[in-house]
Enzyme design. Structure first.
Site, PDB file in Angstrom:
ATOM      1  N   SER A 194      45.522  38.621  30.062  1.00  0.00           N
ATOM      2  CA  SER A 194      44.973  39.413  28.966  1.00  0.00           C
ATOM      3  C   SER A 194      43.446  39.273  28.922  1.00  0.00           C
ATOM      4  O   SER A 194      42.797  39.425  29.953  1.00  0.00           O
ATOM      5  CB  SER A 194      45.659  38.994  27.663  1.00  0.00           C
ATOM      6  OG  SER A 194      45.525  39.979  26.681  1.00  0.00           O
ATOM      7  N   LEU A 195      42.883  38.941  27.776  1.00  0.00           N
ATOM      8  CA  LEU A 195      41.433  38.786  27.714  1.00  0.00           C
ATOM      9  C   LEU A 195      40.938  37.722  28.704  1.00  0.00           C
ATOM     10  O   LEU A 195      39.878  37.874  29.312  1.00  0.00           O
ATOM     11  CB  LEU A 195      41.013  38.384  26.299  1.00  0.00           C
ATOM     12  CG  LEU A 195      39.521  38.098  26.126  1.00  0.00           C
ATOM     13  CD1 LEU A 195      38.682  39.328  26.405  1.00  0.00           C
ATOM     14  CD2 LEU A 195      39.236  37.556  24.741  1.00  0.00           C
TER      15      LEU A 195
END
Ligand code: NAG
Ligand code: NAG
Ligand code: NAG
Length: 417
Positions: free
Chosen positions: A272-273
């Site tokens: 994800s991030l």
């Protein structure tokens, strides 16, 4: 232009950075592609004063089995990476681009390094597990179960107030290869935790088209939206450079790691991030990256003015089609992402992408609840992937995203207030 204070801050940070690249494990033709065993060494976090902190994992809790195996086995292959002659030169080119809108020719050097074999399912699985562990504290029930063969683990020095990035450092027993794993956004689907607020601000700056302007009821994270679908280009770039400490903290983290492991070959992984950040750092430092379920990172690299290397093929993205986030389709006022306060709109990735078509092949519906890395580990990577096996492969083929168009409904340009 960026404010002088920020420029000073960056220059100040630069003062501490290493000016030359660390020696890398150069592959000699005599080596073939070894299988590497990784053990957990450190956890990392960012303190409230934006300093990178590390905690060592006590030797008794390093998960090496009696026979020398670890739960993190990874197959390797040689890959070519590109890096500029020094980080200082890279940063100068970047600053010139930010301040004077000038691009500067950088000389990139090629090197052949040992990287993860992204055509091996077990390798993707091992790397995914490393990013999963990065989510939670060891006593947490979601700490990935390493099986009965492995010793009990105990909590080890965690800074309770630490905010922002978190993650782990894994290394081979001889330190020849070190993996930095970076945690992602843990909270799109429920949950909480101390890193939630910062993750959200940074996600919205890095992975939205125009300051997360989902509709007029939103208080956006920067004021560059000029009504309709108009967005002021200079404004969004400035906002990213000013507000997002994530990239500078990331480069700091990387530089600290190379200080601890000056002669090691370094890889980056994240979900994800965290995957997006791993990819931006991999582009900067020219090291192998495997990123899972990450929003498009190409736009963030452009807006951060990262000088682009001749190729980003050392970066591999892995995602599946039921997860709306990497495809930039968790958008719109009524989407789960918007309801959670996120505008994740970007879909174009750097490097190469391995896409598992869980929608066609497993009849999954597109649902943000399939985003967590645990889903990827348990439902996508843990068993042989039939559509690939049928054609004699272990995993879907990695391809470059040709002709990917980002934020097509927006018009970017010079739209003064
Ligand atoms: C590997 O690095 C650690 C520091 O994290 C150090 O304590 C250890 O002695 C190193 N091992 C080898 C074989 O160099
Ligand atoms: C990490 O980097 C920061 C800034 O570059 C520096 O002040 C700090 O001493 C470094 N820490 C280690 C352990 O290298
Ligand atoms: C997987 O999906 C693709 C279409 O995306 C299809 O061509 C293929 O036959 C499917 N394979 C299996 C085993 O379901």
């Amino acid at each position: 232009m960026i404010p002088t204070t920020l420029a000073n801050f960056v220059v100040h940070l630069l003062h501490f950075w290493r000016y030359d690249w660390p020696a890398q494990a150069v592959v000699t033709p005599a080596n073939d592609n070894p299988i590497l065993n990784f053990e957990l060494r450190h956890q990392h976090a960012v303190s409230s004063t934006a300093r990178v902190v590390f905690a060592d994992v006590p030797a008794a809790q390093i998960y090496t089995h009696r026979d020398g195996r670890t739960p993190y086995q990874v197959q390797t292959r040689r890959i070519i990476t590109h890096r500029p002659s020094s980080f200082c030169e890279y940063t100068e080119a970047r600053m010139r681009s930010i301040r004077q809108a000038q691009s500067q020719i950088l000389l990139w050097g090629d090197s052949e390094v040992i990287g993860p074999d992204v055509e091996s399912r077990e390798t993707l699985l091992g790397l995914a597990k490393m990013t999963n562990n990065a989510y939670v504290e060891p006593e947490d029930p979601y700490w990935y179960d390493l099986g009965d063969d492995w010793p009990e683990h105990y909590p080890f020095g965690w800074e309770p107030d630490a905010d922002g990035f978190r993650g782990y450092v894994f290394a081979t027993p001889d330190n020849s290869t070190v993996i930095l794993s970076i945690k992602g956004t843990s909270t799109i689907v429920g949950g909480g935790g101390p890193t939630k607020k910062k993750d959200k601000l940074n996600d919205n700056l890095l992975f939205s088209c125009c300051c997360a302007s989902v509709d007029w009821t939103w208080s956006t994270v920067c004021g560059c939206h000029r009504g309709g679908w108009k967005c002021d280009q200079d404004c969004v770039e400035e906002a990213l450079v000013e507000e997002s400490l994530f990239y500078p903290i990331g480069t700091n983290l990387y530089n600290n790691l190379t200080y601890m492991y000056p002669d090691s070959n370094i890889w980056l992984t994240g979900h994800s991030l965290g995957g997006g950040l791993a990819s931006l750092l991999g582009m900067t430092f020219g090291v192998p990256v495997v990123a899972f379920e990450t929003s498009g990172d190409k736009l963030a690299a452009e807006r951060l003015h990262l000088p682009s290397p001749p190729s980003t093929n050392h970066i591999t993205h892995v995602y599946h089609t039921a997860d709306p986030i990497p495809q930039g389709v968790c958008t719109g006022v009524f989407s789960t992402c918007a309801l959670g306060g996120y505008a994740l709109e970007t879909r174009c990735h750097m490097g190469k992408t391995i896409v598992y078509d869980t929608v066609s092949n497993l009849s999954w519906s597109v649902d943000v609840r399939t985003h967590p890395i645990l889903t990827v580990i348990e439902k996508v990577l843990s068993e042989p992937w039939a559509p690939s096996v049928e054609i004699g492969r272990e995993v879907p083929e990695a391809t470059a995203e040709e002709d990917c168009v980002e934020c097509y409904s927006w018009e970017f340009g010079d739209f003064p207030k």
